[in-house]
Design a protein around this motif. Structure first.
Motif, PDB file in Angstrom:
ATOM      1  N   ALA A 113       1.188  -1.460   0.102  1.00 37.66           N
ATOM      2  CA  ALA A 113       0.014  -0.041   0.193  1.00 37.66           C
ATOM      3  C   ALA A 113       0.971   1.276  -0.026  1.00 37.66           C
ATOM      4  O   ALA A 113       2.062   1.904   0.272  1.00 37.66           O
ATOM      5  CB  ALA A 113      -0.702  -0.350   1.296  1.00 37.66           C
ATOM      6  N   VAL A 114       0.395   2.493  -0.695  1.00 34.91           N
ATOM      7  CA  VAL A 114       1.433   3.721  -0.375  1.00 34.91           C
ATOM      8  C   VAL A 114      -0.220   4.268   0.117  1.00 34.91           C
ATOM      9  O   VAL A 114      -1.260   4.388  -0.466  1.00 34.91           O
ATOM     10  CB  VAL A 114       1.442   4.183  -1.552  1.00 34.91           C
ATOM     11  N   VAL A 115       0.261   5.258   1.834  1.00 33.95           N
ATOM     12  CA  VAL A 115      -0.752   6.290   1.912  1.00 33.95           C
ATOM     13  C   VAL A 115      -0.556   7.614   2.235  1.00 33.95           C
ATOM     14  O   VAL A 115       1.194   7.546   2.589  1.00 33.95           O
ATOM     15  CB  VAL A 115      -0.924   5.749   3.555  1.00 33.95           C
ATOM     16  N   VAL A 116      -0.678   8.922   1.524  1.00 36.91           N
ATOM     17  CA  VAL A 116      -0.227   9.781   1.782  1.00 36.91           C
ATOM     18  C   VAL A 116      -1.843  10.590   2.239  1.00 36.91           C
ATOM     19  O   VAL A 116      -2.892  10.733   1.904  1.00 36.91           O
ATOM     20  CB  VAL A 116      -0.524  10.162   0.517  1.00 36.91           C
ATOM     21  N   ASP A 117      -1.111  11.133   3.285  1.00 36.90           N
ATOM     22  CA  ASP A 117      -1.647  12.158   4.505  1.00 36.90           C
ATOM     23  C   ASP A 117      -1.136  13.144   4.596  1.00 36.90           C
ATOM     24  O   ASP A 117      -0.344  13.727   4.296  1.00 36.90           O
ATOM     25  CB  ASP A 117      -2.451  10.801   5.478  1.00 36.90           C
TER      26      ASP A 117
ATOM     27  N   SER B 118       8.399  16.162  -4.447  1.00 36.58           N
ATOM     28  CA  SER B 118       7.476  16.107  -4.946  1.00 36.58           C
ATOM     29  C   SER B 118       6.973  14.446  -5.024  1.00 36.58           C
ATOM     30  O   SER B 118       7.647  13.251  -4.635  1.00 36.58           O
ATOM     31  CB  SER B 118       7.263  16.173  -6.137  1.00 36.58           C
ATOM     32  N   VAL B 119       5.560  14.482  -5.603  1.00 36.49           N
ATOM     33  CA  VAL B 119       4.930  13.351  -5.974  1.00 36.49           C
ATOM     34  C   VAL B 119       3.869  13.086  -7.000  1.00 36.49           C
ATOM     35  O   VAL B 119       2.697  14.468  -7.334  1.00 36.49           O
ATOM     36  CB  VAL B 119       3.928  12.837  -3.990  1.00 36.49           C
ATOM     37  N   HIS B 120       4.400  12.404  -7.902  1.00 34.58           N
ATOM     38  CA  HIS B 120       3.587  12.047  -9.442  1.00 34.58           C
ATOM     39  C   HIS B 120       2.709  10.672  -9.220  1.00 34.58           C
ATOM     40  O   HIS B 120       2.714  10.320  -8.752  1.00 34.58           O
ATOM     41  CB  HIS B 120       4.562  11.699  -9.786  1.00 34.58           C
ATOM     42  N   TYR B 121       1.540  11.133  -9.524  1.00 39.90           N
ATOM     43  CA  TYR B 121       0.475  10.926 -10.030  1.00 39.90           C
ATOM     44  C   TYR B 121      -0.036  10.065 -11.726  1.00 39.90           C
ATOM     45  O   TYR B 121       0.289  10.924 -12.336  1.00 39.90           O
ATOM     46  CB  TYR B 121      -0.770  11.536  -9.145  1.00 39.90           C
ATOM     47  N   SER B 122      -0.218   8.780 -12.194  1.00 37.03           N
ATOM     48  CA  SER B 122      -0.088   8.155 -12.906  1.00 37.03           C
ATOM     49  C   SER B 122      -1.272   7.161 -12.654  1.00 37.03           C
ATOM     50  O   SER B 122      -0.741   6.384 -11.811  1.00 37.03           O
ATOM     51  CB  SER B 122       1.214   7.937 -14.049  1.00 37.03           C
ATOM     52  N   ARG B 123      -2.289   7.436 -13.580  1.00 33.62           N
ATOM     53  CA  ARG B 123      -2.731   5.809 -13.698  1.00 33.62           C
ATOM     54  C   ARG B 123      -2.486   4.799 -14.191  1.00 33.62           C
ATOM     55  O   ARG B 123      -1.243   4.177 -15.187  1.00 33.62           O
ATOM     56  CB  ARG B 123      -4.305   6.336 -14.433  1.00 33.62           C
ATOM     57  N   ALA B 124      -2.186   3.219 -13.632  1.00 37.97           N
ATOM     58  CA  ALA B 124      -2.095   1.897 -14.546  1.00 37.97           C
ATOM     59  C   ALA B 124      -3.025   1.751 -15.347  1.00 37.97           C
ATOM     60  O   ALA B 124      -3.917   2.375 -15.675  1.00 37.97           O
ATOM     61  CB  ALA B 124      -1.966   1.206 -13.051  1.00 37.97           C
TER      62      ALA B 124
ATOM     63  N   PRO C  51      -5.782   3.393  -9.612  1.00 43.31           N
ATOM     64  CA  PRO C  51      -4.473   4.665  -9.341  1.00 43.31           C
ATOM     65  C   PRO C  51      -3.047   3.980  -8.953  1.00 43.31           C
ATOM     66  O   PRO C  51      -2.982   3.052  -8.311  1.00 43.31           O
ATOM     67  CB  PRO C  51      -5.327   5.093  -8.045  1.00 43.31           C
ATOM     68  N   SER C  52      -2.484   4.936  -9.242  1.00 40.12           N
ATOM     69  CA  SER C  52      -0.118   4.535  -8.698  1.00 40.12           C
ATOM     70  C   SER C  52       0.067   5.731  -8.631  1.00 40.12           C
ATOM     71  O   SER C  52      -0.286   6.994  -9.731  1.00 40.12           O
ATOM     72  CB  SER C  52      -0.392   4.048 -10.366  1.00 40.12           C
ATOM     73  N   TRP C  53       0.349   5.938  -7.420  1.00 43.24           N
ATOM     74  CA  TRP C  53       1.315   7.043  -6.753  1.00 43.24           C
ATOM     75  C   TRP C  53       2.533   6.807  -7.098  1.00 43.24           C
ATOM     76  O   TRP C  53       3.612   5.422  -7.057  1.00 43.24           O
ATOM     77  CB  TRP C  53       1.263   7.141  -4.913  1.00 43.24           C
ATOM     78  N   SER C  54       3.531   7.216  -7.274  1.00 43.76           N
ATOM     79  CA  SER C  54       4.836   7.392  -7.896  1.00 43.76           C
ATOM     80  C   SER C  54       5.385   8.531  -6.896  1.00 43.76           C
ATOM     81  O   SER C  54       5.367   9.715  -7.321  1.00 43.76           O
ATOM     82  CB  SER C  54       5.253   6.836  -9.073  1.00 43.76           C
ATOM     83  N   PRO C  55       6.417   8.182  -5.826  1.00 40.94           N
ATOM     84  CA  PRO C  55       7.213   9.022  -4.771  1.00 40.94           C
ATOM     85  C   PRO C  55       8.362  10.061  -6.232  1.00 40.94           C
ATOM     86  O   PRO C  55       8.670   8.818  -6.860  1.00 40.94           O
ATOM     87  CB  PRO C  55       7.145   8.863  -4.089  1.00 40.94           C
ATOM     88  N   SER C  56       8.465  11.271  -5.896  1.00 40.30           N
ATOM     89  CA  SER C  56       9.806  12.031  -6.698  1.00 40.30           C
ATOM     90  C   SER C  56      11.016  10.877  -6.096  1.00 40.30           C
ATOM     91  O   SER C  56      11.172  10.370  -5.566  1.00 40.30           O
ATOM     92  CB  SER C  56       9.907  13.051  -6.550  1.00 40.30           C
ATOM     93  N   SER C  57      12.271  10.542  -6.965  1.00 41.50           N
ATOM     94  CA  SER C  57      13.161   9.793  -6.326  1.00 41.50           C
ATOM     95  C   SER C  57      14.134  10.538  -6.140  1.00 41.50           C
ATOM     96  O   SER C  57      15.364  10.243  -5.190  1.00 41.50           O
ATOM     97  CB  SER C  57      14.053   9.007  -7.432  1.00 41.50           C
TER      98      SER C  57
END
Length: 58
Positions: A6-10, A32-38, A43-49
């Motif tokens: 899981a990825v939790v963003v709060d 930053s946090v980047h969002y893109s659809r799988a 939904p798919s969350w991808s944090p900035s590297s």
């Protein structure tokens, strides 16, 4: 999110959960946090590297 991951963003930041391991990144450590659809339209969350100085990827 699935039954093991899981990825939790709060308000506290971003947390990655994998089985019984949780890694927390508070907002001051995140640039930053980047969002893109799988491809499955889930939904798919991808944090900035790139995180701010002083943070770790552990």
């Amino acid at each position: 999110m699935d039954k093991h991951n899981a990825v939790v963003v709060d308000a506290a930041g971003v947390a990655f959960e994998m089985y019984d391991i949780t890694v927390d990144f508070p907002w001051p450590e995140i640039r930053s946090v980047h969002y893109s659809r799988a491809p499955t339209a889930r939904p798919s969350w991808s944090p900035s590297s790139t995180l701010t100085a002083g943070s770790t990827n552990a």
